[in-house]
Design a protein around this motif. Sequence first.
Motif, PDB file in Angstrom:
ATOM      1  N   GLY A 135       9.973  -5.782  -2.818  1.00 28.14           N
ATOM      2  CA  GLY A 135      10.197  -4.893  -1.693  1.00 28.14           C
ATOM      3  C   GLY A 135       9.128  -3.833  -1.577  1.00 28.14           C
ATOM      4  N   GLY A 136       8.330  -3.677  -2.607  1.00 31.89           N
ATOM      5  CA  GLY A 136       7.260  -2.692  -2.620  1.00 31.89           C
ATOM      6  C   GLY A 136       6.556  -2.731  -3.954  1.00 31.89           C
ATOM      7  N   LEU A 137       5.399  -2.060  -4.012  1.00 27.34           N
ATOM      8  CA  LEU A 137       4.554  -2.095  -5.205  1.00 27.34           C
ATOM      9  C   LEU A 137       3.937  -0.713  -5.417  1.00 27.34           C
ATOM     10  N   VAL A 138       3.981  -0.245  -6.668  1.00 22.28           N
ATOM     11  CA  VAL A 138       3.310   1.000  -7.035  1.00 22.28           C
ATOM     12  C   VAL A 138       2.321   0.673  -8.156  1.00 22.28           C
ATOM     13  N   LEU A 139       1.054   0.968  -7.921  1.00 19.68           N
ATOM     14  CA  LEU A 139      -0.009   0.732  -8.903  1.00 19.68           C
ATOM     15  C   LEU A 139      -0.560   2.087  -9.320  1.00 19.68           C
ATOM     16  N   ALA A 140      -0.278   2.482 -10.546  1.00 22.65           N
ATOM     17  CA  ALA A 140      -0.659   3.819 -11.011  1.00 22.65           C
ATOM     18  C   ALA A 140      -1.612   3.726 -12.194  1.00 22.65           C
ATOM     19  N   ASP A 141      -2.734   4.439 -12.097  1.00 22.23           N
ATOM     20  CA  ASP A 141      -3.668   4.538 -13.224  1.00 22.23           C
ATOM     21  C   ASP A 141      -3.938   3.165 -13.829  1.00 22.23           C
ATOM     22  N   THR A 142      -4.359   2.249 -12.985  1.00 30.60           N
ATOM     23  CA  THR A 142      -4.589   0.871 -13.399  1.00 30.60           C
ATOM     24  C   THR A 142      -5.822   0.338 -12.680  1.00 30.60           C
ATOM     25  N   ARG A 143      -6.121  -0.922 -12.884  1.00 32.32           N
ATOM     26  CA  ARG A 143      -7.287  -1.528 -12.238  1.00 32.32           C
ATOM     27  C   ARG A 143      -7.023  -3.005 -12.015  1.00 32.32           C
ATOM     28  N   ARG A 179       1.064  -7.936   0.862  1.00 36.47           N
ATOM     29  CA  ARG A 179       1.630  -7.580   2.156  1.00 36.47           C
ATOM     30  C   ARG A 179       2.824  -6.618   2.050  1.00 36.47           C
ATOM     31  N   CYS A 180       3.336  -6.402   0.855  1.00 38.05           N
ATOM     32  CA  CYS A 180       4.457  -5.476   0.729  1.00 38.05           C
ATOM     33  C   CYS A 180       3.932  -4.039   0.740  1.00 38.05           C
ATOM     34  N   PRO A 181       4.763  -3.061   1.096  1.00 38.58           N
ATOM     35  CA  PRO A 181       4.336  -1.661   1.047  1.00 38.58           C
ATOM     36  C   PRO A 181       3.799  -1.324  -0.341  1.00 38.58           C
ATOM     37  N   THR A 182       2.651  -0.664  -0.390  1.00 31.60           N
ATOM     38  CA  THR A 182       1.972  -0.417  -1.668  1.00 31.60           C
ATOM     39  C   THR A 182       1.511   1.030  -1.768  1.00 31.60           C
ATOM     40  N   LEU A 183       1.877   1.657  -2.872  1.00 36.55           N
ATOM     41  CA  LEU A 183       1.417   3.001  -3.213  1.00 36.55           C
ATOM     42  C   LEU A 183       0.479   2.903  -4.399  1.00 36.55           C
ATOM     43  N   ILE A 184      -0.667   3.565  -4.294  1.00 35.66           N
ATOM     44  CA  ILE A 184      -1.637   3.629  -5.387  1.00 35.66           C
ATOM     45  C   ILE A 184      -1.739   5.082  -5.828  1.00 35.66           C
ATOM     46  N   VAL A 185      -1.551   5.328  -7.120  1.00 33.05           N
ATOM     47  CA  VAL A 185      -1.573   6.692  -7.663  1.00 33.05           C
ATOM     48  C   VAL A 185      -2.662   6.783  -8.728  1.00 33.05           C
ATOM     49  N   ALA A 186      -3.493   7.800  -8.623  1.00 35.62           N
ATOM     50  CA  ALA A 186      -4.578   7.993  -9.585  1.00 35.62           C
ATOM     51  C   ALA A 186      -4.540   9.414 -10.127  1.00 35.62           C
ATOM     52  N   GLY A 187      -4.716   9.532 -11.432  1.00 35.66           N
ATOM     53  CA  GLY A 187      -4.926  10.846 -12.019  1.00 35.66           C
ATOM     54  C   GLY A 187      -6.359  11.283 -11.780  1.00 35.66           C
ATOM     55  N   GLY A 188      -6.542  12.489 -11.265  1.00 38.03           N
ATOM     56  CA  GLY A 188      -7.881  12.960 -10.958  1.00 38.03           C
ATOM     57  C   GLY A 188      -8.772  13.100 -12.173  1.00 38.03           C
ATOM     58  N   GLU A 189      -8.164  13.216 -13.376  1.00 40.75           N
ATOM     59  CA  GLU A 189      -8.922  13.376 -14.613  1.00 40.75           C
ATOM     60  C   GLU A 189      -8.831  12.134 -15.494  1.00 40.75           C
ATOM     61  N   ASP A 190      -8.457  11.009 -14.901  1.00 38.74           N
ATOM     62  CA  ASP A 190      -8.302   9.767 -15.656  1.00 38.74           C
ATOM     63  C   ASP A 190      -9.684   9.205 -16.002  1.00 38.74           C
ATOM     64  N   VAL A 191      -9.979   9.124 -17.299  1.00 37.57           N
ATOM     65  CA  VAL A 191     -11.278   8.592 -17.724  1.00 37.57           C
ATOM     66  C   VAL A 191     -11.215   7.090 -18.001  1.00 37.57           C
ATOM     67  N   LEU A 192     -10.008   6.540 -18.153  1.00 36.95           N
ATOM     68  CA  LEU A 192      -9.871   5.110 -18.427  1.00 36.95           C
ATOM     69  C   LEU A 192      -9.897   4.285 -17.147  1.00 36.95           C
ATOM     70  N   THR A 193      -9.236   4.770 -16.113  1.00 35.36           N
ATOM     71  CA  THR A 193      -9.260   4.108 -14.803  1.00 35.36           C
ATOM     72  C   THR A 193      -9.556   5.178 -13.758  1.00 35.36           C
ATOM     73  N   PRO A 194     -10.827   5.474 -13.548  1.00 32.84           N
ATOM     74  CA  PRO A 194     -11.210   6.574 -12.662  1.00 32.84           C
ATOM     75  C   PRO A 194     -10.755   6.372 -11.211  1.00 32.84           C
ATOM     76  N   VAL A 195     -10.754   7.475 -10.472  1.00 27.53           N
ATOM     77  CA  VAL A 195     -10.286   7.470  -9.088  1.00 27.53           C
ATOM     78  C   VAL A 195     -11.011   6.419  -8.254  1.00 27.53           C
ATOM     79  N   ALA A 196     -12.303   6.220  -8.501  1.00 27.20           N
ATOM     80  CA  ALA A 196     -13.081   5.271  -7.701  1.00 27.20           C
ATOM     81  C   ALA A 196     -12.485   3.869  -7.735  1.00 27.20           C
TER      82      ALA A 196
END
Length: 274
Positions: free
Chosen positions: A120-128, A212-229
Amino acid sequence: MLRDTTLHGRRLTYAESGGGRPLVLLHAFPLSHGMWRPQLEAPPPGWRLIAPDLRGFGSSDRVAPLAQRPAAGAQSVHDHAQDVAALIDELGLERPVVAGLSMGGYVAFALLRMATVPLGGLVLADTRAEPDTDEARGNRRRMQDLVLEKGVAAVADQMLPKLLGSTTMRERPSLSDDVRELIEGNSPEAIHDALEALSTRPDSTPLLEAIRCPTLIVAGGEDVLTPVALHEAMHARITGSRLEVIAEAGHLSNLECPAAFSRVLRDFLSQVAE
């Protein structure tokens, strides 16, 4: 509330809170469901939160009882995704939203590849989405040696400076002790297994444009393992996705800035529920 079920001959433990539509929370390496405590303690209205200990982590069994071998430790993110899919089926969860942070995101991608669980939805946080580089795989091999030779505490020593952002270490240093406790609650063998799964995970970038499902992507601004880019790149390729950057968080954004993370999550879930 902590619960147990048996999947593929192994005990799988999961925490549950709230009620309503299902949200499955998949934890980072090398932690456990306990990293989701801030969200479990204040579930969004109308949502049932399910946070499993992935195979071998926390209180979940790494292997089946001797009589049921060869059911073994998870050697791939696909193994973990199969467990999550079985749990979703066992609990009768219909079109769950799946949220994965770091390793949890890799498992979420594996669920998408399986294509057996409608989301029903997907949240991808601090990942790649990208696989490990040769250098990263070499680092994981060295950590496998480290955990077997010197134990989980040595892994915690090496990981903690990378998991937490500079603001957290400066303003909330006690969180380091909480994260260390979560890491040290796992066995060396489970961590060794997980490092194998992480190093062999496939490239998930081909999946992005098909989501195609609703997707939220969350990034820590100081994340050195998976940077915002990296998150910006995913956002550009997932149609209709939403990107949120939590400026003062490192790699564990839901723990380091729980109020900000939970607010973003609630806003997203309210849109999913419309």
